[in-house]
Design an enzyme around this catalytic site. Structure first.
Site, PDB file in Angstrom:
ATOM      1  N   ILE A 196       0.818  -1.211   0.000  1.00  0.00           N
ATOM      2  CA  ILE A 196       0.000   0.000   0.000  1.00  0.00           C
ATOM      3  C   ILE A 196       0.854   1.264   0.000  1.00  0.00           C
ATOM      4  O   ILE A 196       0.330   2.375  -0.021  1.00  0.00           O
ATOM      5  CB  ILE A 196      -0.954   0.031   1.210  1.00  0.00           C
ATOM      6  N   GLY A 197       2.171   1.088   0.017  1.00  0.00           N
ATOM      7  CA  GLY A 197       3.048   2.257  -0.014  1.00  0.00           C
ATOM      8  C   GLY A 197       4.508   1.847  -0.075  1.00  0.00           C
ATOM      9  O   GLY A 197       4.879   0.755   0.354  1.00  0.00           O
TER      10      GLY A 197
ATOM     11  N   GLY B 124       8.402   3.704   0.584  1.00  0.00           N
ATOM     12  CA  GLY B 124       9.114   4.898   1.016  1.00  0.00           C
ATOM     13  C   GLY B 124      10.583   4.623   1.222  1.00  0.00           C
ATOM     14  O   GLY B 124      11.108   3.574   0.843  1.00  0.00           O
ATOM     15  N   GLY B 125      11.277   5.598   1.838  1.00  0.00           N
ATOM     16  CA  GLY B 125      12.707   5.480   2.037  1.00  0.00           C
ATOM     17  C   GLY B 125      13.092   4.324   2.934  1.00  0.00           C
ATOM     18  O   GLY B 125      14.162   3.740   2.787  1.00  0.00           O
TER      19      GLY B 125
ATOM     20  N   GLY C 130      11.258   1.445   3.381  1.00  0.00           N
ATOM     21  CA  GLY C 130      10.910   0.191   2.728  1.00  0.00           C
ATOM     22  C   GLY C 130       9.450   0.172   2.310  1.00  0.00           C
ATOM     23  O   GLY C 130       8.783   1.203   2.269  1.00  0.00           O
TER      24      GLY C 130
ATOM     25  N   VAL D 162       5.400  -0.789   2.540  1.00  0.00           N
ATOM     26  CA  VAL D 162       4.343  -0.880   3.549  1.00  0.00           C
ATOM     27  C   VAL D 162       3.265  -1.807   2.999  1.00  0.00           C
ATOM     28  O   VAL D 162       2.747  -1.592   1.899  1.00  0.00           O
ATOM     29  CB  VAL D 162       3.748   0.497   3.882  1.00  0.00           C
TER      30      VAL D 162
ATOM     31  N   LYS E  32       5.206  -2.067   8.004  1.00  0.00           N
ATOM     32  CA  LYS E  32       6.322  -1.409   7.320  1.00  0.00           C
ATOM     33  C   LYS E  32       7.555  -2.300   7.456  1.00  0.00           C
ATOM     34  O   LYS E  32       8.063  -2.531   8.554  1.00  0.00           O
ATOM     35  CB  LYS E  32       6.586  -0.038   7.926  1.00  0.00           C
TER      36      LYS E  32
ATOM     37  N   ASP F 273      10.337  15.717  10.427  1.00  0.00           N
ATOM     38  CA  ASP F 273      10.042  15.223   9.081  1.00  0.00           C
ATOM     39  C   ASP F 273       8.558  15.416   8.770  1.00  0.00           C
ATOM     40  O   ASP F 273       7.879  14.505   8.293  1.00  0.00           O
ATOM     41  CB  ASP F 273      10.437  13.751   8.956  1.00  0.00           C
TER      42      ASP F 273
END
Length: 834
Positions: free
Chosen positions: A499-500, A502-503, A505, A507, A521, A617
């Site tokens: 489902i996602g 990112g930096g 890894g 998700v 995640k 962040d």
């Protein structure tokens, strides 16, 4: 001291040949080399260890037995001859050495438990102390063991005591007492956390844990001026393919007033382990070494550097880390040595008390300097420092009188000590056992409550290097998922469940056995982020509970994995609703409510505890939405506790995401809560304009959203750049107030920005302006509308205040539990969600 005169003369004559080899180097004022149990002198590497009989006057013992063996011990070490014989101590015994020059001395002890006669030395159990320091406690060597200590001797004699424990005996194969050069260890080390000067290093007793020659071969004592052994680094590398070896011994230069050949030989400075970038200018990873250490102690860590890889000055910039702390940011060795390459240099760091039995050292590229990604390390020394009780071996050894009854006294003291230790151990074991039973009966409650095993201090470990590792130190910190359960929940990490990305890894969506939906995640071994963020996320979310902060359900660290399990947020990230996906567009009211929710979460972080917590962040990818579009702030891997009450900021290396980064923080490396406010201001414009914060495909003046939007805002034409889906749907007063709020957040200087509490109030006011005008007079300046609005705002503020107070009072156990934040490190990360 005269009683030692003849014996000392014999020592000096017997070791004269060993000094000849290093006649231009250091000549120790004191040098005692004894081959215990040997009837003759033994020469090892050019040094003469005198026969035990000649040293008998140095020894006081109620009973000493000379043991020789005709069976040669099987060892491959250069000093194997020293293990051919041993002296047995059946009662408390001590060596007394005359010290001609005070200062730091090596104490080197050799042990090899061979069997001879009535003694099986593998069953020996004893302790060793020297000058009020416990060196070894309940020691029982099972194979060849060499222990090296260094003490600052201030008296005219040095006593080294061997005390049998548990009705056992002690033994020793060989011993060295040798002066150390005065300048080898100075009081010039820095703590890594906090980064301040360490006081009192000269008085510390130390034990050598490891002495490593990075990228080079083993160096025997005969090839080191101070008779030290340096081992290769291969066995300590976490990921060997991340590193490569470089050798250029002939290039090494020693500076005046700095490192010398006593500090480390040219074979150390002339070899190094270098980051294996493989000619890839975008490589971002760390080279990491991991060492086993004893928990409960601080460690003195000496880094040896020599730039033998650069072709010109100012070419190599890199960061140095110990565990999760940055020890040297943006290190440029050519600057230290006035633009001269290949100059030997060392740096001393003292760690906080170790809690987990592991010490990690990492080197990696600097991300704040525009340079080719590279890093080197030539050598490393790790030394354990005595604790507050003057011990290097755990329990403190009581002073024992040397008499015929001393063996019984020792047995009584040791017996009582062991009994106390056993009682404490059983109490802790029973507590943990009962706690585990209780957790099992509760069926693994989703409320993730950590069990503090370190007295409230921050537990930190690992490095930015992101290859997974077993986090044994946090295995008791609440809800730890087995890897098998994670596999089952994610259908073996089914790619269709992603489902996602990112930096950190991927998700995955997951479903637990009880039907609970979760977001999983999974850390990527090649990620730019890693164990530091993993650890901080666990610590952070296990101690904060708030309606607008995402909840952590558990974690998994088995099989070199780094997996975090969160509550499932049905509607994903705020970013995905603004652009880059096929999700339906959000209404202006929805967007305002989402911003208000995120502001509440950040306001709680800044004010909900005695010290602010700075997210560092803040971005639309880190604001998640549940099935009702309720906003929750996520991803606390870069978070950091704010300044002390008497301070204005925290000085730290720059961390954050491009496009959202506070320029004042970037310039000054001074972090405050206002850095979060700036990032949130960028999010506000992102919400309004529905476009990426950095878009290099656009014309130059439009690439940076914050700069572009601020120009339109200052010209009073913000409505010209809003999301086309919102055109004609935002009331002018609401838009005006929203633009003003974002503009204030993006003020150049932090002192000119509002607090997050003020931002929250202004956003609630924007919402009321939008709704009040719609519900009342179409005229935006209507007197009735303004009166209605004023009433609504007052009512809203009263309700919110009551709710906040009630929540504050009712949620002490969750929202206001003690903060225990790691001092973490990272690099500038991409703007995508992690």
């Amino acid at each position: 001291m005269m009683s030692f005169g003849i014996l000392e003369s014999f020592f000096w004559i017997s070791v004269a040949c060993s000094f000849f080899c290093f006649s231009t180097g250091f000549t120790p004022a004191d040098q005692y080399l004894i081959d215990c149990g040997s009837p003759t002198n033994t020469t090892v590497g050019g040094r003469v260890f005198v026969a035990d009989g000649f040293a008998s006057k140095l020894l006081s013992t109620p009973q000493d037995i000379l043991v020789n063996t005709s069976l040669k011990p099987i060892t491959s070490s250069d000093d194997s001859l020293l293990y051919d014989s041993a002296r047995i101590f059946t009662g408390p015994s001590k060596y007394t050495f005359s010290i001609s020059q005070s200062g730091r001395h090596w104490i080197r002890l050799y042990f090899y438990p061979f069997a001879s006669g009535n003694y099986s030395m593998s069953s020996a159990n004893f302790s060793v102390s020297a000058q009020d320091y416990t060196l070894l406690s309940h020691f029982s060597p099972k194979n060849v063991s060499f222990r090296e200590f260094s003490l600052n001797v201030t008296s005219e004699t040095l006593e080294i005591s061997f005390i049998p424990t548990n009705n056992s005996f002690a033994f020793l194969n060989a011993i060295e007492v040798v002066s150390v050069p005065n300048g080898l260890i100075t009081d010039d080390a820095n703590l890594v956390n906090p980064a301040v000067k360490f006081q009192g290093l000269l008085t510390q007793a130390m034990e050598t844990v490891e002495r490593v020659n990075m990228g080079g071969p083993r160096i025997s004592p005969a090839n080191d001026r101070l008779w030290r052994t340096w081992v290769p680094d291969n066995d300590f590398l976490v990921q060997a393919n991340f590193a490569k070896n470089v050798t250029n011994i002939g290039a090494v230069k020693y500076p005046k007033g700095g490192a010398t050949e006593d500090t480390a030989p040219p074979t150390v400075y002339g070899t190094c382990t270098e980051m294996n970038s493989q000619d890839n200018p975008t490589s971002i990873f760390n080279v990491t070494w991991e060492f086993d250490v004893d928990p409960g102690f601080q460690y003195f860590v000496r880094f040896h550097f020599c730039d033998i890889v650069s072709k010109s000055p100012n070419q190599l910039y890199f960061n140095v880390y110990i565990n999760s702390w940055i020890a040297a940011p943006n290190l440029d060795l050519s600057t230290i040595n006035v633009n001269i390459l290949a100059v030997a240099y060392y740096m001393d760091i003292v760690t906080p008390v170790n809690d987990n039995g592991k010490l990690r050292v990492s080197i990696g590229p600097s991300t704040t300097v525009n340079a080719y990604p590279d890093a080197i390390l030539n050598g490393l020394e790790i030394m354990k420092m005595n604790n507050s009780m003057g011990s290097l071996g755990g329990a403190v050894i009581a002073s024992v009188p040397f008499s015929s009854n001393s063996k019984k006294n020792v047995g009584m003291i040791v017996g009582l000590s062991i009994a106390c230790v056993v009682v404490v151990f059983l109490a802790v074991f029973l507590f943990l056992f009962c706690r585990r039973r209780k957790m099992a009966r509760l069926g693994h409650s989703k409320t993730w409550v950590p069990f503090s095993i370190y007295g409230g201090t921050s537990l930190t470990m690992g490095s930015k290097y992101s290859n997974g590792t077993t986090l044994s130190a946090i295995s008791n910190l609440g809800y730890r998922f087995p890897f098998a359960a994670v596999l089952e929940a994610t259908n073996n990490f089914d790619e269709s469940w992603v489902i996602g990305i990112g930096g950190f890894g991927r998700v995955f969506k997951g479903v637990l056995n009880d039907g609970t939906k979760v977001a999983v995640k999974r850390g990527n071994p090649q990620s730019q982020q890693g164990i530091a963020e993993f650890q901080t996320e666990i610590e952070m979310l296990s101690q904060f509970r708030h309606r607008h902060l995402v909840s952590l359900i558990g974690y998994c660290d088995e099989k070199n994995e780094m997996i975090l399990i969160y509550e499932y947020m049905e509607n994903g990230t705020l970013k995905s609703h603004l652009y880059g996906s096929d999700r339906p567009s959000l209404s202006w009211k929805d967007r305002l409510e989402i911003c208000i929710g995120a502001a509440r979460g950040l306001h709680y972080l800044h004010t909900g505890y005695s010290k602010a917590v700075i997210h560092r962040d803040v971005k639309s990818a880190n604001i998640l939405l549940d099935e009702n579009l309720l906003a929750k702030v996520a991803d606390f891997g870069l978070s950091k506790t704010g300044p002390e009450i008497d301070q204005t900021h925290v000085s730290t290396a720059v961390k954050g995401s491009f496009g959202y980064l506070d320029p004042e923080y970037f310039r000054r490396q001074q972090l405050t809560e206002k850095s979060d406010v700036y990032s949130f201001g960028v999010v506000l414009f992102e919400v309004l304009c529905a476009r990426p914060v950095i878009d290099p495909t656009l014309p130059r003046e439009m690439v940076n959203l914050a700069e572009w939007a601020m120009k339109w805002q200052k010209n009073g034409q913000l409505e010209q750049i809003i999301d086309p889906n919102l055109v004609g749907k935002i009331k002018p007063d609401s838009l005006r107030k929203f633009g003003e709020t974002a503009e204030k957040c993006l003020a150049e200087f932090g002192v000119d920005r509002p607090s997050m509490g003020d931002v929250l109030w202004n956003l609630e006011y924007c919402l009321q302006l939008q709704e009040a005008v719609v519900q009342n007079d179409p005229e935006e300046n209507s007197t009735n509308a303004i009166l209605e609005l004023s009433s609504q705002v007052n009512n809203l503020n009263n309700v919110d205040t009551t709710i906040s107070a009630n929540q504050f009072e009712a949620s002490n156990a969750d929202d206001l539990s003690g903060v225990s934040m790691s001092r973490v490190f990272s690099q500038l990360v991409k703007s995508e969600g992690r």
